[in-house]
Design a protein around this motif. Structure first.
Motif, mmCIF file in Angstrom:
data_model
loop_
_atom_site.group_PDB
_atom_site.id
_atom_site.type_symbol
_atom_site.label_atom_id
_atom_site.label_comp_id
_atom_site.label_asym_id
_atom_site.label_seq_id
_atom_site.Cartn_x
_atom_site.Cartn_y
_atom_site.Cartn_z
ATOM 1 N N ARG A 145 -0.498 -0.257 -22.689
ATOM 2 C CA ARG A 145 -0.624 -0.815 -21.342
ATOM 3 C C ARG A 145 -0.710 0.305 -20.309
ATOM 4 O O ARG A 145 -1.461 0.215 -19.339
ATOM 5 C CB ARG A 145 0.569 -1.722 -21.036
ATOM 6 C CG ARG A 145 0.436 -2.407 -19.690
ATOM 7 C CD ARG A 145 1.573 -3.330 -19.402
ATOM 8 N NE ARG A 145 2.828 -2.600 -19.233
ATOM 9 C CZ ARG A 145 3.977 -3.174 -18.918
ATOM 10 N NH1 ARG A 145 4.047 -4.475 -18.768
ATOM 11 N NH2 ARG A 145 5.072 -2.465 -18.781
ATOM 12 N N ALA A 163 0.377 6.620 -14.551
ATOM 13 C CA ALA A 163 0.850 5.363 -15.122
ATOM 14 C C ALA A 163 2.203 5.665 -15.723
ATOM 15 O O ALA A 163 2.455 6.762 -16.205
ATOM 16 C CB ALA A 163 -0.099 4.840 -16.182
ATOM 17 N N LEU A 167 7.753 -4.944 -20.774
ATOM 18 C CA LEU A 167 6.598 -5.783 -21.117
ATOM 19 C C LEU A 167 6.813 -7.166 -20.508
ATOM 20 O O LEU A 167 7.936 -7.658 -20.463
ATOM 21 C CB LEU A 167 6.464 -5.907 -22.638
ATOM 22 C CG LEU A 167 6.103 -4.615 -23.361
ATOM 23 C CD1 LEU A 167 6.138 -4.838 -24.864
ATOM 24 C CD2 LEU A 167 4.737 -4.113 -22.928
ATOM 25 N N PHE A 168 5.730 -7.793 -20.056
ATOM 26 C CA PHE A 168 5.861 -9.120 -19.468
ATOM 27 C C PHE A 168 6.131 -10.124 -20.583
ATOM 28 O O PHE A 168 5.285 -10.304 -21.457
ATOM 29 C CB PHE A 168 4.598 -9.480 -18.696
ATOM 30 C CG PHE A 168 4.278 -8.493 -17.617
ATOM 31 C CD1 PHE A 168 5.164 -8.297 -16.570
ATOM 32 C CD2 PHE A 168 3.131 -7.739 -17.651
ATOM 33 C CE1 PHE A 168 4.901 -7.367 -15.577
ATOM 34 C CE2 PHE A 168 2.857 -6.809 -16.657
ATOM 35 C CZ PHE A 168 3.739 -6.621 -15.623
ATOM 36 N N PRO A 169 7.289 -10.775 -20.552
ATOM 37 C CA PRO A 169 7.669 -11.611 -21.699
ATOM 38 C C PRO A 169 6.801 -12.846 -21.870
ATOM 39 O O PRO A 169 6.753 -13.408 -22.956
ATOM 40 C CB PRO A 169 9.120 -11.999 -21.396
ATOM 41 C CG PRO A 169 9.293 -11.780 -19.946
ATOM 42 C CD PRO A 169 8.345 -10.711 -19.534
ATOM 43 N N HIS A 170 6.108 -13.257 -20.810
ATOM 44 C CA HIS A 170 5.318 -14.489 -20.904
ATOM 45 C C HIS A 170 3.880 -14.213 -21.319
ATOM 46 O O HIS A 170 3.111 -15.150 -21.458
ATOM 47 C CB HIS A 170 5.351 -15.228 -19.579
ATOM 48 C CG HIS A 170 4.802 -14.426 -18.430
ATOM 49 N ND1 HIS A 170 5.387 -13.271 -17.985
ATOM 50 C CD2 HIS A 170 3.717 -14.612 -17.655
ATOM 51 C CE1 HIS A 170 4.688 -12.781 -16.969
ATOM 52 N NE2 HIS A 170 3.671 -13.572 -16.751
ATOM 53 N N ARG A 209 -6.717 -7.006 -15.115
ATOM 54 C CA ARG A 209 -6.823 -8.308 -14.464
ATOM 55 C C ARG A 209 -6.520 -8.167 -12.973
ATOM 56 O O ARG A 209 -7.188 -8.756 -12.128
ATOM 57 C CB ARG A 209 -5.836 -9.271 -15.111
ATOM 58 C CG ARG A 209 -6.155 -10.738 -14.816
ATOM 59 C CD ARG A 209 -5.231 -11.631 -15.611
ATOM 60 N NE ARG A 209 -4.168 -12.120 -14.778
ATOM 61 C CZ ARG A 209 -2.957 -12.465 -15.221
ATOM 62 N NH1 ARG A 209 -2.658 -12.363 -16.486
ATOM 63 N NH2 ARG A 209 -2.053 -12.915 -14.392
ATOM 64 N N MET A 210 -5.510 -7.355 -12.660
ATOM 65 C CA MET A 210 -5.152 -7.152 -11.256
ATOM 66 C C MET A 210 -6.303 -6.510 -10.490
ATOM 67 O O MET A 210 -6.447 -6.672 -9.301
ATOM 68 C CB MET A 210 -3.908 -6.258 -11.155
ATOM 69 C CG MET A 210 -2.661 -6.882 -11.715
ATOM 70 S SD MET A 210 -2.207 -8.432 -10.933
ATOM 71 C CE MET A 210 -2.494 -9.607 -12.233
ATOM 72 N N ARG A 211 -7.104 -5.731 -11.208
ATOM 73 C CA ARG A 211 -8.234 -5.067 -10.549
ATOM 74 C C ARG A 211 -9.489 -5.919 -10.545
ATOM 75 O O ARG A 211 -10.553 -5.470 -10.133
ATOM 76 C CB ARG A 211 -8.535 -3.750 -11.271
ATOM 77 C CG ARG A 211 -7.643 -2.640 -10.770
ATOM 78 C CD ARG A 211 -7.478 -1.540 -11.765
ATOM 79 N NE ARG A 211 -6.092 -1.089 -11.714
ATOM 80 C CZ ARG A 211 -5.713 0.152 -11.955
ATOM 81 N NH1 ARG A 211 -6.606 1.040 -12.304
ATOM 82 N NH2 ARG A 211 -4.456 0.475 -11.869
ATOM 83 N N PRO A 219 0.290 4.265 -3.545
ATOM 84 C CA PRO A 219 0.826 3.491 -4.664
ATOM 85 C C PRO A 219 0.361 4.080 -5.996
ATOM 86 O O PRO A 219 -0.639 4.809 -6.040
ATOM 87 C CB PRO A 219 0.250 2.102 -4.444
ATOM 88 C CG PRO A 219 -0.931 2.297 -3.583
ATOM 89 C CD PRO A 219 -0.671 3.501 -2.747
ATOM 90 N N PRO A 220 1.082 3.763 -7.087
ATOM 91 C CA PRO A 220 0.806 4.383 -8.393
ATOM 92 C C PRO A 220 -0.665 4.322 -8.798
ATOM 93 O O PRO A 220 -1.214 5.312 -9.287
ATOM 94 C CB PRO A 220 1.665 3.575 -9.363
ATOM 95 C CG PRO A 220 2.706 2.950 -8.538
ATOM 96 C CD PRO A 220 2.186 2.804 -7.161
ATOM 97 N N ALA A 221 -1.293 3.161 -8.568
ATOM 98 C CA ALA A 221 -2.654 2.989 -9.064
ATOM 99 C C ALA A 221 -3.618 3.979 -8.405
ATOM 100 O O ALA A 221 -4.607 4.380 -9.010
ATOM 101 C CB ALA A 221 -3.113 1.555 -8.818
ATOM 102 N N PHE A 224 -3.210 -6.466 -18.317
ATOM 103 C CA PHE A 224 -2.673 -6.902 -17.011
ATOM 104 C C PHE A 224 -3.256 -6.111 -15.833
ATOM 105 O O PHE A 224 -3.752 -6.690 -14.870
ATOM 106 C CB PHE A 224 -1.144 -6.770 -17.027
ATOM 107 C CG PHE A 224 -0.478 -7.288 -15.786
ATOM 108 C CD1 PHE A 224 -0.177 -8.628 -15.650
ATOM 109 C CD2 PHE A 224 -0.150 -6.425 -14.743
ATOM 110 C CE1 PHE A 224 0.431 -9.112 -14.503
ATOM 111 C CE2 PHE A 224 0.458 -6.909 -13.594
ATOM 112 C CZ PHE A 224 0.745 -8.246 -13.478
ATOM 113 N N SER A 225 -3.225 -4.792 -15.937
ATOM 114 C CA SER A 225 -3.672 -4.009 -14.781
ATOM 115 C C SER A 225 -5.169 -4.186 -14.548
ATOM 116 O O SER A 225 -5.636 -4.132 -13.416
ATOM 117 C CB SER A 225 -3.323 -2.538 -14.955
ATOM 118 O OG SER A 225 -3.781 -2.093 -16.193
#
Lengths: 313, 327
Positions: free
Chosen positions: B145, B77, B85-88, B100-102, B70-72, B97-98
């Motif tokens: 990002r 990137a 971009l995440f609109p929320h 936080r995912m980590r 996977p990309p990560a 974001f990434s």
């Protein structure tokens, strides 16, 4: 959500706004004219009946007539004895029962509706298959509500298909009593009916999610679940809210499903109103209806506080 | 980190989107994949980034072949064409974001995100939602990002195509600055030869799923490998001579008295004033070059001997400027 109204007005040069304002003023009478037919329909079939109901709720009545006079007695009757929390009044208990069905139905329709919408939106590629599966979801609506509910009886009854099969397999010794005419059967009928009202708005929200957002989340190292929780669910909130409003209003006002599937033994707000109507106690029924309307409106208001629905509409 | 593609192939059913391409991109290079739409450049980029399964061949990033990682895990990137971009989420949360995912702690990811936003000069708008930003600003956030996890290779999918021309030139400078500052390998997909020329250390011209030519911009412009490359990068006339095709740069064409010995007669089709120079579109007698021929004349020279559409003029070129084409 790419077509959400952007606050782009700030970037638009002021003169172009002014240039557009002039023709808009000229078009305004035409716009009113175009909106008039629908406004008329709403006025005649919604606003006026509501006002009449509100008016009648303040009238007096006895066994054989309703009297156009002003009284608060109908509302006093609705809330009689409701001050005591230890022993709730009839109205409070009825509302609690109805709210319980709301909560159960909401939970199950969301639990079933979200995955179905997800599957339709993200896993079904072809439009035709999507439409076909959507039609499948509407199958419960292909026949009348009463027939649909009656057909649960041979399935769930004391000697119905489910009990017979389980007994035949030796899983149970005696028939399960609670299958029909119980909270279970009422909830089952509600979920069966209203899941599609949850699926459609959630699907709609999902369909608007830019697929590159999913890729961006994957690129950022998010797992499938993380993408679901951090990207898809937040972006589906308006759809969930709209589905919730559908389910809430439908269950709150229902009296047929609760009546038939509950064996006329389970109380619901709608049922109370229906019974009062059948005894021609229109002012009492009207007062109950106004209270119900207020309760539902407050719920919806609460929802819109949490989620900005205007962005979605 | 250096990137190497070995026999990289992508098939969609019977169609071949990318046809066994080989390419070496040195570490820290700014590489542009250039080509018309449908040439396979975006598919190639997506295969490098792990967003598209490889049908055959291998992507090697740094010391290892990445396979289906996977990309990560690749250390790449991607910056998406529409920014994605995440609109929320606010700009800061988008950038974080990434992290936080980590599972990076909140304070740390906030600090890193803010530092990244400062790098792209968006620190002052960290609390805005993407919808409250202009296209150029959204792009900067998308860049931040992509950079926040410290990738070794940054993949950019037509990053400038959604911007207006003025902003495009400014962002171009910005991209180059950030690439130089961080010393990363950038792989940038574009269909604009101007963009590729301006940015890249390595231009890879693609067509029909194959690499037509890979080289530094000057080499590609001076010695295009094929008629396709000569036409696509522009500024060239492809002229069919009895001994084969040659490419002659438009600014090496000679008009009128300077046309020389091998001159032919041509008719002026159009004259475009471009400031420092004037572009003259021509149709030479007996030459059927699709798209016609063009000559770029210095504006002072042109002013001395103006031409108008319909005029006839002798047309030739400096023989030393004619570059033989193989195909």
């Amino acid at each position: 959500m790419s077509d959400v109204a952007l606050p782009a007005l700030a970037d638009v040069p002021a003169n172009s706004v002014r240039a557009e304002a002039a023709p808009a003023r000229r078009r305004r009478p035409l716009a009113y004219l175009q909106a008039a037919p629908m406004a008329l329909v709403f006025l005649v079939f919604l606003a006026i009946p509501l006002l009449l109901t509100l008016m009648v709720s303040f009238w007096e009545y006895n066994e054989y007539e309703i009297i156009p006079a002003f009284t608060l007695q109908n509302y006093r009757d609705v809330f009689e004895g409701c001050g005591n929390l230890a022993d709730p009044c009839t109205t409070a208990r009825t509302y609690l029962s109805t709210l319980k069905f709301c909560a159960l139905t909401l939970a199950f329709t969301l639990l079933i509706g979200f995955p179905v919408a997800y599957f339709l939106a993200f896993h079904v590629r072809s439009r035709t298959v999507q439409m076909g599966l959507f039609l499948l979801c509407t199958i419960p609506f292909w026949t009348s509500n009463v027939i649909r509910m009656i057909s649960w009886i041979p399935l769930l009854g004391r000697n119905g298909l489910v009990n017979d099969t389980l007994q035949g397999m030796g899983v149970i010794g005696s028939p399960i009593e609670g299958l029909l005419y119980s909270d279970f059967s009422v909830t089952l009928a509600f979920v069966h009916l209203y899941t599609v009202f949850m699926i459609v708005p959630i699907f709609n929200s999902m369909a608007r999610i830019d697929r590159s957002l999913i890729e961006a989340a994957y690129d950022a190292g998010a797992t499938g679940w993380q993408t679901l929780w951090s990207v898809i669910v937040p972006l589906c909130k308006p759809g969930i809210a709209i589905g919730t409003i559908f389910v809430l209003t439908l269950v709150m006002g229902d009296f047929v499903t609760v009546g038939v599937m509950g064996g006329q033994q389970i109380a619901s707000v709608g049922k109370v109103i229906q019974v009062q109507m059948s005894y021609l106690q229109f002012p009492a029924a009207a007062a109950n209806a106004v209270v119900l309307l207020a309760a539902v409106l407050m719920m919806i208001l609460g929802l819109t506080r949490v989620i900005d629905l205007r962005r979605e509409l | 980190m250096n990137v190497e593609l070995i026999g990289l192939t992508k098939r969609y059913g019977a169609t071949l989107a990318v046809d066994a391409i080989d390419l070496k991109i040195p570490s820290g290079a700014y590489c542009c994949l250039l080509g018309p739409s449908g040439c396979g450049k975006t598919t190639t980029l997506r295969m490098i980034g792990g967003h598209e399964a490889v049908s055959a061949g291998e992507v090697v990033i740094g010391p290892r072949a990445v396979g289906d990682a996977p990309p990560a895990e690749r250390g790449t990137a991607m910056m998406f064409q529409s920014y994605a971009l995440f609109p929320h989420l606010t700009c800061r949360d988008n950038v974080a974001f990434s992290l936080r995912m980590r599972g990076v702690a909140k304070a740390e990811r906030r600090a890193k995100a803010d530092a990244m936003l400062d790098l792209v000069q968006m620190g002052h708008l960290a609390d805005r939602l993407p919808a409250q930003l202009s296209g150029g600003q959204q792009q900067r956030v998308a860049l931040a990002r992509a950079l926040v996890t410290g990738p070794k290779v940054l993949l950019l999918d037509e990053p400038l195509s959604a911007l207006d021309p003025f902003l495009r030139v400014r962002m171009r400078v910005e991209l180059k600055r950030i690439q130089a500052e961080l010393g990363l390998t950038f792989i940038h997909v574009t269909h604009s030869q101007e963009e590729a020329m301006a940015l890249s250390d390595l231009v890879v011209v693609m067509n029909g799923g194959k690499i037509e030519q890979a080289g530094d911009p000057r080499t590609v412009f001076e010695r295009p490998a094929s008629a396709f490359v000569a036409r696509f990068i522009g500024g060239h006339n492809v002229i069919a001579l009895p001994e084969g095709k040659v490419a002659v740069r438009a600014d090496r064409m000679r008009l009128g008295a300077e046309a020389g010995d091998g001159a032919v007669q041509a008719r002026v089709l159009a004259v475009e004033y471009q400031g420092a120079s004037v572009q003259v579109a021509l149709e030479a007698d007996g030459m059927t070059e699709p798209g016609g021929l063009s000559a770029v004349v210095d504006d002072a020279t042109f002013a001395g001997r103006p031409l108008a559409p319909g005029d006839r003029v002798a047309l030739g070129w400096d023989p030393a400027a004619a570059h033989r084409l193989d195909a």
